[in-house]
Design an enzyme around this catalytic site. Sequence first.
Site, PDB file in Angstrom:
ATOM      1  N   HIS A  11      -2.362   8.240 -10.298  1.00  0.00           N
ATOM      2  CA  HIS A  11      -3.384   9.300 -10.196  1.00  0.00           C
ATOM      3  C   HIS A  11      -2.932  10.619 -10.831  1.00  0.00           C
ATOM      4  N   CYS A  43      -7.068   3.842  -1.567  1.00  0.00           N
ATOM      5  CA  CYS A  43      -8.062   4.023  -0.504  1.00  0.00           C
ATOM      6  C   CYS A  43      -8.975   2.813  -0.384  1.00  0.00           C
ATOM      7  N   VAL A  80      11.515   3.840 -16.702  1.00  0.00           N
ATOM      8  CA  VAL A  80      12.408   4.911 -17.163  1.00  0.00           C
ATOM      9  C   VAL A  80      13.601   4.909 -16.214  1.00  0.00           C
ATOM     10  N   SER A 113       5.421   8.263  -5.116  1.00  0.00           N
ATOM     11  CA  SER A 113       6.122   8.122  -3.839  1.00  0.00           C
ATOM     12  C   SER A 113       6.407   6.660  -3.556  1.00  0.00           C
ATOM     13  N   LYS A 132       1.135  -0.349  -0.746  1.00  0.00           N
ATOM     14  CA  LYS A 132       1.011   0.809  -1.624  1.00  0.00           C
ATOM     15  C   LYS A 132       0.297   0.397  -2.903  1.00  0.00           C
ATOM     16  N   TYR A 159      -2.738   7.404   8.545  1.00  0.00           N
ATOM     17  CA  TYR A 159      -3.953   7.026   7.814  1.00  0.00           C
ATOM     18  C   TYR A 159      -3.940   5.573   7.364  1.00  0.00           C
ATOM     19  N   ASP A 179       2.858   3.103  17.228  1.00  0.00           N
ATOM     20  CA  ASP A 179       3.319   4.386  16.673  1.00  0.00           C
ATOM     21  C   ASP A 179       4.321   4.979  17.655  1.00  0.00           C
ATOM     22  N   PHE A 425     -30.654  26.922   7.642  1.00  0.00           N
ATOM     23  CA  PHE A 425     -31.168  26.038   8.693  1.00  0.00           C
ATOM     24  C   PHE A 425     -32.393  25.284   8.192  1.00  0.00           C
TER      25      PHE A 425
HETATM   26  C1  LIG Z   1      -3.366   2.334   1.221  1.00  0.00           C
HETATM   27  C2  LIG Z   1      -3.437   3.739   0.713  1.00  0.00           C
HETATM   28  C3  LIG Z   1      -4.602   4.472   0.884  1.00  0.00           C
HETATM   29  C4  LIG Z   1      -4.668   5.781   0.424  1.00  0.00           C
HETATM   30  N1  LIG Z   1      -5.832   6.474   0.599  1.00  0.00           N
HETATM   31  C5  LIG Z   1      -5.939   7.736   0.151  1.00  0.00           C
HETATM   32  C6  LIG Z   1      -7.157   8.455   0.288  1.00  0.00           C
HETATM   33  O1  LIG Z   1      -8.151   7.935   0.810  1.00  0.00           O
HETATM   34  N2  LIG Z   1      -7.199   9.729  -0.158  1.00  0.00           N
HETATM   35  C7  LIG Z   1      -6.123  10.324  -0.749  1.00  0.00           C
HETATM   36  O2  LIG Z   1      -6.231  11.490  -1.169  1.00  0.00           O
HETATM   37  N3  LIG Z   1      -4.947   9.665  -0.907  1.00  0.00           N
HETATM   38  C8  LIG Z   1      -4.848   8.391  -0.452  1.00  0.00           C
HETATM   39  N4  LIG Z   1      -3.656   7.709  -0.597  1.00  0.00           N
HETATM   40  C9  LIG Z   1      -2.491   8.409  -1.177  1.00  0.00           C
HETATM   41  C10 LIG Z   1      -2.538   8.323  -2.691  1.00  0.00           C
HETATM   42  O3  LIG Z   1      -2.639   6.986  -3.104  1.00  0.00           O
HETATM   43  C11 LIG Z   1      -1.273   8.948  -3.291  1.00  0.00           C
HETATM   44  O4  LIG Z   1      -1.184  10.268  -2.868  1.00  0.00           O
HETATM   45  C12 LIG Z   1      -1.368   8.870  -4.817  1.00  0.00           C
HETATM   46  O5  LIG Z   1      -1.217   7.543  -5.219  1.00  0.00           O
HETATM   47  C13 LIG Z   1      -0.315   9.732  -5.493  1.00  0.00           C
HETATM   48  O6  LIG Z   1      -0.442   9.549  -6.868  1.00  0.00           O
HETATM   49  P1  LIG Z   1       0.792   9.734  -7.866  1.00  0.00           P
HETATM   50  O7  LIG Z   1       0.280   9.402  -9.210  1.00  0.00           O
HETATM   51  O8  LIG Z   1       1.423  11.047  -7.624  1.00  0.00           O
HETATM   52  O9  LIG Z   1       1.859   8.677  -7.383  1.00  0.00           O
HETATM   53  P2  LIG Z   1       1.872   7.100  -7.309  1.00  0.00           P
HETATM   54  O10 LIG Z   1       0.532   6.589  -6.966  1.00  0.00           O
HETATM   55  O11 LIG Z   1       3.008   6.745  -6.417  1.00  0.00           O
HETATM   56  O12 LIG Z   1       2.186   6.635  -8.799  1.00  0.00           O
HETATM   57  C14 LIG Z   1       3.435   6.802  -9.395  1.00  0.00           C
HETATM   58  C15 LIG Z   1       3.495   5.994 -10.674  1.00  0.00           C
HETATM   59  O13 LIG Z   1       4.733   6.206 -11.305  1.00  0.00           O
HETATM   60  C16 LIG Z   1       5.269   4.977 -11.773  1.00  0.00           C
HETATM   61  N5  LIG Z   1       6.728   5.123 -11.802  1.00  0.00           N
HETATM   62  C17 LIG Z   1       7.542   5.514 -10.796  1.00  0.00           C
HETATM   63  N6  LIG Z   1       8.826   5.565 -11.213  1.00  0.00           N
HETATM   64  C18 LIG Z   1       8.825   5.204 -12.501  1.00  0.00           C
HETATM   65  C19 LIG Z   1       9.852   5.052 -13.470  1.00  0.00           C
HETATM   66  N7  LIG Z   1      11.135   5.297 -13.196  1.00  0.00           N
HETATM   67  N8  LIG Z   1       9.506   4.627 -14.716  1.00  0.00           N
HETATM   68  C20 LIG Z   1       8.216   4.369 -15.023  1.00  0.00           C
HETATM   69  N9  LIG Z   1       7.207   4.507 -14.133  1.00  0.00           N
HETATM   70  C21 LIG Z   1       7.504   4.918 -12.901  1.00  0.00           C
HETATM   71  C22 LIG Z   1       4.761   3.953 -10.749  1.00  0.00           C
HETATM   72  O14 LIG Z   1       4.705   2.652 -11.295  1.00  0.00           O
HETATM   73  C23 LIG Z   1       3.360   4.490 -10.434  1.00  0.00           C
HETATM   74  O15 LIG Z   1       2.377   3.957 -11.279  1.00  0.00           O
HETATM   75  C24 LIG Z   1      -3.554   6.380  -0.184  1.00  0.00           C
HETATM   76  C25 LIG Z   1      -2.374   5.631  -0.375  1.00  0.00           C
HETATM   77  C26 LIG Z   1      -2.330   4.323   0.056  1.00  0.00           C
HETATM   78  C27 LIG Z   1      -1.083   3.525  -0.173  1.00  0.00           C
HETATM   79  N1  LIG Z   2      -7.820   8.688   4.151  1.00  0.00           N
HETATM   80  C1  LIG Z   2      -6.811   9.222   3.486  1.00  0.00           C
HETATM   81  O1  LIG Z   2      -6.874  10.340   2.993  1.00  0.00           O
HETATM   82  C2  LIG Z   2      -5.540   8.449   3.344  1.00  0.00           C
HETATM   83  C3  LIG Z   2      -4.400   9.097   2.967  1.00  0.00           C
HETATM   84  N2  LIG Z   2      -3.219   8.422   2.870  1.00  0.00           N
HETATM   85  C4  LIG Z   2      -2.013   9.197   2.573  1.00  0.00           C
HETATM   86  O2  LIG Z   2      -0.953   8.356   2.166  1.00  0.00           O
HETATM   87  C5  LIG Z   2       0.287   8.793   2.721  1.00  0.00           C
HETATM   88  C6  LIG Z   2       0.951   7.675   3.471  1.00  0.00           C
HETATM   89  O3  LIG Z   2       0.132   7.264   4.586  1.00  0.00           O
HETATM   90  P1  LIG Z   2       0.816   6.769   5.923  1.00  0.00           P
HETATM   91  O4  LIG Z   2       1.946   5.866   5.595  1.00  0.00           O
HETATM   92  O5  LIG Z   2      -0.241   6.292   6.837  1.00  0.00           O
HETATM   93  O6  LIG Z   2       1.479   8.098   6.476  1.00  0.00           O
HETATM   94  P2  LIG Z   2       1.005   9.083   7.655  1.00  0.00           P
HETATM   95  O7  LIG Z   2       1.900  10.232   7.566  1.00  0.00           O
HETATM   96  O8  LIG Z   2      -0.461   9.294   7.638  1.00  0.00           O
HETATM   97  O9  LIG Z   2       1.315   8.267   8.989  1.00  0.00           O
HETATM   98  C7  LIG Z   2       2.567   7.759   9.309  1.00  0.00           C
HETATM   99  C8  LIG Z   2       2.539   7.381  10.791  1.00  0.00           C
HETATM  100  O10 LIG Z   2       3.705   6.638  11.073  1.00  0.00           O
HETATM  101  C9  LIG Z   2       4.243   7.109  12.301  1.00  0.00           C
HETATM  102  N3  LIG Z   2       5.671   6.805  12.267  1.00  0.00           N
HETATM  103  C10 LIG Z   2       6.641   7.402  11.551  1.00  0.00           C
HETATM  104  N4  LIG Z   2       7.824   6.780  11.730  1.00  0.00           N
HETATM  105  C11 LIG Z   2       7.582   5.762  12.586  1.00  0.00           C
HETATM  106  C12 LIG Z   2       8.382   4.741  13.156  1.00  0.00           C
HETATM  107  N5  LIG Z   2       9.684   4.632  12.854  1.00  0.00           N
HETATM  108  N6  LIG Z   2       7.804   3.860  14.001  1.00  0.00           N
HETATM  109  C13 LIG Z   2       6.474   3.945  14.295  1.00  0.00           C
HETATM  110  N7  LIG Z   2       5.655   4.885  13.764  1.00  0.00           N
HETATM  111  C14 LIG Z   2       6.211   5.771  12.925  1.00  0.00           C
HETATM  112  C15 LIG Z   2       3.905   8.586  12.351  1.00  0.00           C
HETATM  113  O11 LIG Z   2       3.891   9.065  13.667  1.00  0.00           O
HETATM  114  C16 LIG Z   2       2.508   8.586  11.712  1.00  0.00           C
HETATM  115  O12 LIG Z   2       1.495   8.405  12.679  1.00  0.00           O
HETATM  116  C17 LIG Z   2      -0.045   9.988   3.618  1.00  0.00           C
HETATM  117  O13 LIG Z   2       0.244  11.171   2.934  1.00  0.00           O
HETATM  118  C18 LIG Z   2      -1.531   9.861   3.854  1.00  0.00           C
HETATM  119  O14 LIG Z   2      -2.172  11.109   4.051  1.00  0.00           O
HETATM  120  C19 LIG Z   2      -3.132   7.105   3.164  1.00  0.00           C
HETATM  121  C20 LIG Z   2      -4.241   6.404   3.529  1.00  0.00           C
HETATM  122  C21 LIG Z   2      -5.553   7.002   3.622  1.00  0.00           C
END
Ligand SMILES: Cc1cc2nc3c(=O)[nH]c(=O)nc-3n(C[C@H](O)[C@H](O)[C@H](O)COP(=O)(O)OP(=O)(O)OC[C@H]3O[C@@H](n4cnc5c(N)ncnc54)[C@H](O)[C@@H]3O)c2cc1C
Ligand SMILES: NC(=O)C1=CN([C@@H]2O[C@H](COP(=O)(O)OP(=O)(O)OC[C@H]3O[C@@H](n4cnc5c(N)ncnc54)[C@H](O)[C@@H]3O)[C@@H](O)[C@H]2O)C=CC1
Length: 444
Positions: A11, A43, A80, A113, A132, A159, A179, A425
């Site tokens: 992203h 997502c 990389v 991440s 992920k 989340y 949790d 309103f």
């Molecule tokens: C299940 C799930 C649901 C989510 N839902 C939401 C949501 O509803 N709303 C929201 O705002 N966020 C959501 N997130 C969080 C969101 O996906 C992340 O914040 C977002 O992906 C960050 O984007 P990024 O490009 O910074 O990193 P990443 O998505 O982690 O992408 C990093 C990229 O770098 C590449 N890369 C890494 N290291 C190297 C290397 N050494 N050489 C070459 N390539 C490399 C990887 O292959 C990857 O393609 C969700 C995440 C998950 C897992």
């Molecule tokens: N709807 C949205 O905007 C979404 C956003 N994301 C984003 O992606 C990222 C990753 O999401 P999550 O992994 O859900 O992180 P998160 O930070 O939302 O939740 C992690 C949860 O794990 C718990 N936890 C931490 N260590 C633990 C342990 N050892 N044992 C049991 N519970 C533990 C914490 O208390 C917390 O409730 C976050 O930044 C989140 O905001 C992810 C999914 C949907």
Amino acid sequence: MERIVVIGANHAGTAAINTILDNYKDKEVTIFDSNNNISFLGCGMALWIGNQITSPDGLFYCSKEIFEQKGAKVYLETIVYHVDFEKKVVFATGKDGQSYQQPYDKLIIASGSLPISPNIEGTDLANVQFVKLYQNAKEVIEKLHESMIRNVVVVGAGYIGVELAEAFNRIGKKVTLIDNMSTCLSGYYDREFTDIMSKNLESHGIKLAYEETVTSLKGNGKVEKVVTDKNEYAADMVVLGIGFKPNSQLGKDNLKLFKNGAYLVDRHQQTSIPDVYAIGDCATVFDNSIQATNYIALATNAVRSGIVAAHNACGTPLESIGVQGSNGICIWNLKMVSTGISLEKAKKLGYDAAAADYEDTQKPAFIQHDNYKVKIRIVYDKKTRIVLGAQMCSEYDISMAIHMFSLAIQEQVTIDRLKLTDIFFLPHFNKPYNYFTMAALQAE
Ligand SMILES: Cc1cc2nc3c(=O)[nH]c(=O)nc-3n(C[C@H](O)[C@H](O)[C@H](O)COP(=O)(O)OP(=O)(O)OC[C@H]3O[C@@H](n4cnc5c(N)ncnc54)[C@H](O)[C@@H]3O)c2cc1C
Ligand SMILES: NC(=O)C1=CN([C@@H]2O[C@H](COP(=O)(O)OP(=O)(O)OC[C@H]3O[C@@H](n4cnc5c(N)ncnc54)[C@H](O)[C@@H]3O)[C@@H](O)[C@H]2O)C=CC1
């Protein structure tokens, strides 16, 4: 021609790359990503697993071909492994064994991440899943279809955990959600809100196991049970969702880091080394709610930081306006949105904070359909009166309303200014005594 290299094209990287390719035709853009796909919307994972969408195809919004058509050189499945920040060269290796040494004038690191792995025995057992990547979701779905998976234990009720607990329940699995905190979604909402979500989860049959720490995963090749400090749970699959950590391996010895290891960046997304930018989940953000640097892993932050870095790398100065960590979730029609910090978090951070609460229906009582209860909390600093956060929940789609509070925090608006903010309103939408106004008026 100025050479820009982008590491990571999800992203954050995609936003930066498109901004460069669409606005600055005179740049030579080279992209490396270790994955075989780009722009996967995580997502959509819960929707896909929970059968709410039929295919993952719509979860991608960009591709190698799109970048190539715009003139970039794209190397997917290419890792990389080293950056020489002095000589300005990126070193990479492709899946096919091909090596690359790519010089750059400007470097944008968007390496994202990684899911945090708990330091416990048994995470290497089969059917212990991280969620992920697109590949992770695909693997989970294949396993759910192929094998006898009945009990799914989700570790982490943040989340990812809450969304996936719903998804597994929707497809008939017996779900336990663990949790170590005393509630779900504790990073985003106060207890008054999370209790509503917990009730929602429980009423659909999800077993909640809060305040339990997983000590080990047991099994024989495949995972069979989850052991916590208080209980044991039968598990045919375990999903780990306990948060993300920044992937800052490449620059950790050269670039300044935040306390959690994220690349420390300024308002231009520039790292501690000139001409090197970091964006998205591998970098810090400026958090307006606490007026300080923070780490908030969200796709929305990734996209905006990508746009900012791209313009700066191409010579157009652009400052980030910071973020509020605005977020939302919808679980069986219960919608919750928040921005900034919760009351509990504010107090932990040392603010003399208070909350202004209100509950009402969305529309006047004479509107008898689609008229749902709404709960709102505005968190503010009692000394400065500045809004620190807001939370809302309803079965009504109140999601857009949180953006007003996001802007209020960004602009450091006081709760007193919100008391008389002009809110229109119309009974089809809302009430003349709007709950924003009413909540703000509750402030001491
Ligand atoms: C299940 C799930 C649901 C989510 N839902 C939401 C949501 O509803 N709303 C929201 O705002 N966020 C959501 N997130 C969080 C969101 O996906 C992340 O914040 C977002 O992906 C960050 O984007 P990024 O490009 O910074 O990193 P990443 O998505 O982690 O992408 C990093 C990229 O770098 C590449 N890369 C890494 N290291 C190297 C290397 N050494 N050489 C070459 N390539 C490399 C990887 O292959 C990857 O393609 C969700 C995440 C998950 C897992
Ligand atoms: N709807 C949205 O905007 C979404 C956003 N994301 C984003 O992606 C990222 C990753 O999401 P999550 O992994 O859900 O992180 P998160 O930070 O939302 O939740 C992690 C949860 O794990 C718990 N936890 C931490 N260590 C633990 C342990 N050892 N044992 C049991 N519970 C533990 C914490 O208390 C917390 O409730 C976050 O930044 C989140 O905001 C992810 C999914 C949907």
